[in-house]
Design a protein around this motif. Sequence first.
Motif, PDB file in Angstrom:
ATOM      1  N   ALA A   1       4.099 -12.877  -4.113  1.00  0.00           N
ATOM      2  CA  ALA A   1       3.938 -11.752  -3.185  1.00  0.00           C
ATOM      3  C   ALA A   1       2.599 -11.874  -2.474  1.00  0.00           C
ATOM      4  O   ALA A   1       1.607 -12.306  -3.060  1.00  0.00           O
ATOM      5  N   VAL A   2       2.600 -11.480  -1.187  1.00  0.00           N
ATOM      6  CA  VAL A   2       1.359 -11.382  -0.420  1.00  0.00           C
ATOM      7  C   VAL A   2       1.001  -9.903  -0.368  1.00  0.00           C
ATOM      8  O   VAL A   2       1.700  -9.109   0.270  1.00  0.00           O
ATOM      9  N   GLY A   3      -0.062  -9.552  -1.057  1.00  0.00           N
ATOM     10  CA  GLY A   3      -0.368  -8.138  -1.213  1.00  0.00           C
ATOM     11  C   GLY A   3       0.739  -7.491  -1.996  1.00  0.00           C
ATOM     12  O   GLY A   3       1.023  -7.869  -3.132  1.00  0.00           O
ATOM     13  N   ASP A   4       1.400  -6.500  -1.373  1.00  0.00           N
ATOM     14  CA  ASP A   4       2.529  -5.862  -2.031  1.00  0.00           C
ATOM     15  C   ASP A   4       3.853  -6.251  -1.391  1.00  0.00           C
ATOM     16  O   ASP A   4       4.859  -5.564  -1.551  1.00  0.00           O
TER      17      ASP A   4
ATOM     18  N   GLU B   1       3.070 -19.597 -14.805  1.00  0.00           N
ATOM     19  CA  GLU B   1       2.728 -18.239 -14.411  1.00  0.00           C
ATOM     20  C   GLU B   1       3.917 -17.559 -13.744  1.00  0.00           C
ATOM     21  O   GLU B   1       4.175 -16.370 -13.951  1.00  0.00           O
ATOM     22  N   LEU B   2       4.621 -18.315 -12.879  1.00  0.00           N
ATOM     23  CA  LEU B   2       5.761 -17.726 -12.185  1.00  0.00           C
ATOM     24  C   LEU B   2       6.872 -17.351 -13.154  1.00  0.00           C
ATOM     25  O   LEU B   2       7.622 -16.396 -12.930  1.00  0.00           O
ATOM     26  N   LEU B   3       7.025 -18.146 -14.271  1.00  0.00           N
ATOM     27  CA  LEU B   3       8.039 -17.814 -15.277  1.00  0.00           C
ATOM     28  C   LEU B   3       7.687 -16.520 -15.995  1.00  0.00           C
ATOM     29  O   LEU B   3       8.566 -15.755 -16.417  1.00  0.00           O
ATOM     30  N   ARG B   4       6.404 -16.247 -16.132  1.00  0.00           N
ATOM     31  CA  ARG B   4       5.976 -15.047 -16.849  1.00  0.00           C
ATOM     32  C   ARG B   4       6.127 -13.780 -15.995  1.00  0.00           C
ATOM     33  O   ARG B   4       6.364 -12.704 -16.518  1.00  0.00           O
ATOM     34  N   GLY B   5       5.911 -13.913 -14.669  1.00  0.00           N
ATOM     35  CA  GLY B   5       5.981 -12.732 -13.806  1.00  0.00           C
ATOM     36  C   GLY B   5       5.565 -13.080 -12.381  1.00  0.00           C
ATOM     37  O   GLY B   5       5.279 -14.235 -12.058  1.00  0.00           O
ATOM     38  N   ASP B   6       5.504 -12.042 -11.499  1.00  0.00           N
ATOM     39  CA  ASP B   6       5.153 -12.266 -10.094  1.00  0.00           C
ATOM     40  C   ASP B   6       3.705 -12.727  -9.970  1.00  0.00           C
ATOM     41  O   ASP B   6       2.834 -12.277 -10.725  1.00  0.00           O
ATOM     42  N   GLU B   7       3.508 -13.592  -8.983  1.00  0.00           N
ATOM     43  CA  GLU B   7       2.148 -14.039  -8.656  1.00  0.00           C
ATOM     44  C   GLU B   7       1.747 -13.374  -7.338  1.00  0.00           C
ATOM     45  O   GLU B   7       2.447 -13.514  -6.323  1.00  0.00           O
ATOM     46  N   HIS B   8       0.619 -12.644  -7.319  1.00  0.00           N
ATOM     47  CA  HIS B   8       0.183 -11.913  -6.122  1.00  0.00           C
ATOM     48  C   HIS B   8      -0.943 -12.667  -5.417  1.00  0.00           C
ATOM     49  O   HIS B   8      -1.951 -13.001  -6.024  1.00  0.00           O
ATOM     50  N   VAL B   9      -0.731 -12.888  -4.129  1.00  0.00           N
ATOM     51  CA  VAL B   9      -1.771 -13.494  -3.282  1.00  0.00           C
ATOM     52  C   VAL B   9      -2.438 -12.353  -2.516  1.00  0.00           C
ATOM     53  O   VAL B   9      -1.755 -11.612  -1.794  1.00  0.00           O
ATOM     54  N   PRO B  10      -3.736 -12.168  -2.649  1.00  0.00           N
ATOM     55  CA  PRO B  10      -4.390 -11.068  -1.917  1.00  0.00           C
ATOM     56  C   PRO B  10      -4.352 -11.304  -0.406  1.00  0.00           C
ATOM     57  O   PRO B  10      -4.367 -12.446   0.058  1.00  0.00           O
ATOM     58  N   LEU B  11      -4.286 -10.199   0.340  1.00  0.00           N
ATOM     59  CA  LEU B  11      -4.324 -10.297   1.803  1.00  0.00           C
ATOM     60  C   LEU B  11      -5.674 -10.830   2.262  1.00  0.00           C
ATOM     61  O   LEU B  11      -6.721 -10.391   1.784  1.00  0.00           O
TER      62      LEU B  11
END
Length: 612
Positions: free
Chosen positions: A92-95, A169-179
């Motif tokens: 995800a990028v931000g939310d 990390e992706l298998l464990r849950g969402d990875e968030h990229v900050p805006l």
Amino acid sequence: MGQLLFENEAGIPYYGLPGVWVRRVTGRLRDTVLPDTGEGSESEPEHPAWAGRIGRVTSRLLLVAAVALLVSAIGLFAFRAAYADKVLPAIAVGDVNVGGMTVNQAVATVEQRAAELERGTVTFTWNDQEWTPTLAELGAEIDVDASVDAAYALGREDNAVARLGIANELLRGDEHVPLRTTVDRAVLAQWFESVNADMDQRAVDATLVIDGSEVTISPEQNGTVVDEAEATELILGALQELEPVAVELPTTVELPAIYADDLESARNDLAGALDSPVKVTFEGEAWDIPPAELARYLTIETTAVPGGPSVTLGFERDALAGYLRDEFAGSINRKPVDARIAWSADQGGVVALDPSTDGAALRSSAFADDVAGSFLGDRDLVEIPVVVTKPEIDSNNLDALGIDGRLARGTSNFVGGAEARDNNIYVGTNLLNGELIAPGEEFSFNGAVGEITYDNGFLDAGVIENGIIGRDVGGGICQVSTTVFRAALLAGMPITEWWPHTLRLLGYERDGWTAGYDASILQAGSNPEYWGDFRFRNDTDGYMLVHAWNDYPYNIVEIYGNDDGREVQVGDAQFATPGGDGYAAWFTRVITYADGTVAERTFESYYSPPGE
């Protein structure tokens, strides 16, 4: 059957059938880990039965592990092939979830969210004031391309270990990229400045204050302004946290740059400058301008510099110029006055009976500059600057008139007239004397002598009006107009208006002058446009001077000017009695100019019978 993308031992990708590839790999593994059971061995050592069973179990476990690893590799290769041009899942990028999207799809999706965020507001409050700017108004901007690029790069690192770590990390849950966000510091600074203006609590520097000739110091004051660093962090946090912000406006104390103690020396210097006036002069007359008056237009600019404040004095030049204009224009401004001139036979030319005076107009802006310079400098005496306007008849340059000799002389004899009539001849002659006619200008007898009134010295005497003899103010003035007519005839001037008398008067027929050489004027009514006048035009290149006087019983008019070489011939009058008791007279004048051009005109007079 479809082919899969694989990598060889050198890391070079290739396509192949999965079944063939699996059989080949498992065969190699079996050959490597299982003992050779083929017959043909010469001699084999004896082993216990349990050792053989352990070896066979171990070999089978290794085979299973190798097959599991192989299957994982195949799955990883298939996964990477499926997301070759897409963002990896669970990113995800931000939310905004962009996993599985192409880059273009992700950019479009994030742009929508970015626009919403930039339209979002940040609320600051301070005392009773509130500000709710949008993030865009604060100069904040989301870099969509950079944010999506960062999301797409996850799981595509050059290092294999890093790639496996991201996969985990992706298998464990969402990875968030900050805006990725940027802030236009100039826009943000401008908003801070507007808020400071709304708060109106800026620090106040100490200043010099002038009241009349007294100089005091207004003390400094601390101020309150936006804490820009903290406010900026709050704004950036709103972008990062994707949450609205409503907080108390962070402020800080603003210290003045100039303190009262710093201005004490400048105050003493300025007080000394206001002790003495500025002196001005014009044509020998002098005035003092009080320093308290000048102080009204004085400006003081105080600047904080290393080593102490810099104090610069100046003036509001336009306002000072207005004050000086109001105070001095009445004493300075004047129109030019022409010299009164006459012909001097002794000196053989024109002389000034009364000198001319130059006109003057105050140059108020230049005057203000000079006064300011004197006040701020060494108090030098100021010569008031003016625009000088020279008179048309300058007593210092009479040669410019071009009058070099007498052009003609006219005479008439008024012997035996009544005393009142003689008075009017003298008054009219004096008014006429000294009349100047500019090149190309038209001479008017009525204009030269003015209105014929009792106030101007005229008396009642005999007149002819509409062929009837009577009495009226100014009777006898036509003696003078007749003399001027004769001088203009002989000078060769173009006659532009001429009215002979309606009755023949023998008083004009003396000393060789006959009927037909007289000129009447009439000032009937209050409108000069309807008066009867005598006029001629100066068609020379120089001025003309009318010199008139009386030598009883003669009225004499001389015209002086520039002799341009013209020759004038005035013929003898011819007479006739057209019928009844009337009388006609006429004569012809011929002018020959220097270039050979000839102008001819016949002047005709018709005199009514007496009593008609």
